[in-house]
Design a protein around this motif. Structure first.
Motif, PDB file in Angstrom:
ATOM      1  N   LYS A   1       0.831  -1.200   0.000  1.00 35.21           N
ATOM      2  CA  LYS A   1       0.000   0.000   0.000  1.00 35.21           C
ATOM      3  C   LYS A   1       0.873   1.260   0.000  1.00 35.21           C
ATOM      4  CE  LYS A   1      -3.367   2.471   2.770  1.00 35.21           C
ATOM      5  NZ  LYS A   1      -3.602   2.872   4.103  1.00 35.21           N
ATOM      6  N   THR A   2       1.896   1.281   0.834  1.00 35.94           N
ATOM      7  CA  THR A   2       2.797   2.433   0.916  1.00 35.94           C
ATOM      8  C   THR A   2       3.497   2.668  -0.419  1.00 35.94           C
ATOM      9  OG1 THR A   2       3.147   2.042   3.271  1.00 35.94           O
ATOM     10  CG2 THR A   2       4.810   3.364   2.133  1.00 35.94           C
ATOM     11  N   ASN A   3       4.003   1.597  -1.026  1.00 38.27           N
ATOM     12  CA  ASN A   3       4.675   1.722  -2.327  1.00 38.27           C
ATOM     13  C   ASN A   3       3.712   2.232  -3.393  1.00 38.27           C
ATOM     14  OD1 ASN A   3       7.385   1.110  -1.946  1.00 38.27           O
ATOM     15  ND2 ASN A   3       7.038  -1.085  -2.053  1.00 38.27           N
ATOM     16  N   PHE A   4       2.492   1.729  -3.376  1.00 40.54           N
ATOM     17  CA  PHE A   4       1.521   2.150  -4.387  1.00 40.54           C
ATOM     18  C   PHE A   4       1.164   3.626  -4.206  1.00 40.54           C
ATOM     19  CE2 PHE A   4      -2.672   2.641  -6.296  1.00 40.54           C
ATOM     20  CZ  PHE A   4      -2.403   2.170  -7.566  1.00 40.54           C
ATOM     21  N   GLU A   5       0.947   4.053  -2.965  1.00 43.26           N
ATOM     22  CA  GLU A   5       0.637   5.465  -2.710  1.00 43.26           C
ATOM     23  C   GLU A   5       1.793   6.364  -3.141  1.00 43.26           C
ATOM     24  OE1 GLU A   5      -0.298   5.332   1.456  1.00 43.26           O
ATOM     25  OE2 GLU A   5      -2.402   4.786   1.089  1.00 43.26           O
ATOM     26  N   ALA A   6       3.019   5.944  -2.844  1.00 45.56           N
ATOM     27  CA  ALA A   6       4.197   6.727  -3.249  1.00 45.56           C
ATOM     28  C   ALA A   6       4.330   6.755  -4.769  1.00 45.56           C
ATOM     29  CB  ALA A   6       5.459   6.151  -2.610  1.00 45.56           C
ATOM     30  N   LEU A   7       4.010   5.647  -5.421  1.00 40.78           N
ATOM     31  CA  LEU A   7       4.058   5.572  -6.877  1.00 40.78           C
ATOM     32  C   LEU A   7       3.072   6.563  -7.494  1.00 40.78           C
ATOM     33  CD1 LEU A   7       5.002   4.130  -9.500  1.00 40.78           C
ATOM     34  CD2 LEU A   7       3.157   2.487  -9.108  1.00 40.78           C
ATOM     35  N   VAL A   8       1.875   6.602  -6.968  1.00 40.09           N
ATOM     36  CA  VAL A   8       0.859   7.529  -7.479  1.00 40.09           C
ATOM     37  C   VAL A   8       1.329   8.976  -7.303  1.00 40.09           C
ATOM     38  CG1 VAL A   8      -1.483   8.416  -7.085  1.00 40.09           C
ATOM     39  CG2 VAL A   8      -1.084   5.943  -7.198  1.00 40.09           C
ATOM     40  N   LYS A   9       1.865   9.302  -6.134  1.00 36.15           N
ATOM     41  CA  LYS A   9       2.347  10.665  -5.880  1.00 36.15           C
ATOM     42  C   LYS A   9       3.477  11.044  -6.831  1.00 36.15           C
ATOM     43  CE  LYS A   9       1.078  11.030  -1.041  1.00 36.15           C
ATOM     44  NZ  LYS A   9       1.530  11.026   0.350  1.00 36.15           N
ATOM     45  N   GLU A  10       4.384  10.104  -7.066  1.00 37.13           N
ATOM     46  CA  GLU A  10       5.520  10.390  -7.953  1.00 37.13           C
ATOM     47  C   GLU A  10       5.034  10.586  -9.387  1.00 37.13           C
ATOM     48  OE1 GLU A  10       9.578  11.270  -7.855  1.00 37.13           O
ATOM     49  OE2 GLU A  10       8.195  10.868  -6.228  1.00 37.13           O
ATOM     50  N   HIS A  11       4.068   9.776  -9.827  1.00 37.08           N
ATOM     51  CA  HIS A  11       3.500   9.959 -11.171  1.00 37.08           C
ATOM     52  C   HIS A  11       2.836  11.333 -11.287  1.00 37.08           C
ATOM     53  CE1 HIS A  11       4.024   6.593 -13.870  1.00 37.08           C
ATOM     54  NE2 HIS A  11       3.903   5.757 -12.859  1.00 37.08           N
ATOM     55  N   GLU A  12       2.136  11.741 -10.243  1.00 43.16           N
ATOM     56  CA  GLU A  12       1.499  13.062 -10.259  1.00 43.16           C
ATOM     57  C   GLU A  12       2.559  14.161 -10.308  1.00 43.16           C
ATOM     58  OE1 GLU A  12      -0.902  12.861  -6.729  1.00 43.16           O
ATOM     59  OE2 GLU A  12      -2.532  11.802  -7.759  1.00 43.16           O
ATOM     60  N   ARG A  13       3.661  13.965  -9.602  1.00 42.11           N
ATOM     61  CA  ARG A  13       4.743  14.949  -9.583  1.00 42.11           C
ATOM     62  C   ARG A  13       5.377  15.073 -10.965  1.00 42.11           C
ATOM     63  NH1 ARG A  13      10.296  15.835  -7.763  1.00 42.11           N
ATOM     64  NH2 ARG A  13      10.813  13.636  -7.842  1.00 42.11           N
ATOM     65  N   VAL A  14       5.544  13.936 -11.643  1.00 40.72           N
ATOM     66  CA  VAL A  14       6.128  13.944 -12.988  1.00 40.72           C
ATOM     67  C   VAL A  14       5.180  14.620 -13.972  1.00 40.72           C
ATOM     68  CG1 VAL A  14       6.766  12.463 -14.943  1.00 40.72           C
ATOM     69  CG2 VAL A  14       7.630  11.954 -12.661  1.00 40.72           C
TER      70      VAL A  14
END
Length: 169
Positions: free
Chosen positions: A6-19
């Motif tokens: 869950k933590t990795n997925f949430e961080a992945l979503v945030k990083e995609h939004e940042r990009v």
């Protein structure tokens, strides 16, 4: 493991939004704006630049943009290095320009801001790759655990069926 997933997925979503999904948002927009601002600075009021210098700087910036695009497509370290080489060439071309130091400094700062935005994109993509690898690893682990639970369930089912069959004889 589920919490880490869950933590990795949430961080992945945030990083995609940042990009950013495209050049209209996030780091991708930042790269586009920095490169465009530098191009406009070179080609705009170029009274401080001789035509040959403006062409040289524009050609070098264009090569940087090409290497940026090539790296984004293939993630080739050679493209990344070629981008850095072109950034150095841009600085060397500026050194040869006869003009006000303040204007040369603005051009250098513009090139650095563009290169920094590109580096930020590279770092974000590394973070995304790391998160995806973590998700893949955790998912494989969970699938293995689930397969084991299913196998134990089948074994328990067979035992119950055997016990029920023997009790009815």
């Amino acid at each position: 493991t589920l919490e880490r997933l869950k933590t990795n997925f949430e961080a992945l979503v945030k990083e995609h939004e940042r990009v950013g999904a495209d050049e209209s948002e996030g780091i991708l927009l930042k790269i586009k704006l920095q490169a465009t601002a530098l191009e406009q600075f070179i080609n705009g009021d170029s009274s401080w630049l001789a035509e040959v210098d403006a062409l040289r700087l524009s050609r070098t910036l264009s090569a940087m943009r090409q290497q940026e695009a090539a790296f984004m497509r293939r993630r080739s370290p050679d493209s990344r290095q070629a981008f850095l080489d072109q950034q150095d060439e841009f600085g060397a071309a500026l050194d040869k320009v006869v003009g006000a130091e303040i204007l040369k400094r603005q051009a250098r700062d513009g090139a650095k801001a563009y290169a920094d935005a590109f580096k930020e994109w590279i770092d974000a993509m590394r973070n995304i790759e790391m998160r995806v690898a973590g998700i893949d690893s955790d998912t494989a682990l969970l699938i293995g655990v689930a397969d084991e639970v299913v196998a134990q369930s089948h074994e328990l089912h067979r035992s119950v069926v055997a016990a029920l069959t023997s009790s009815q004889e």
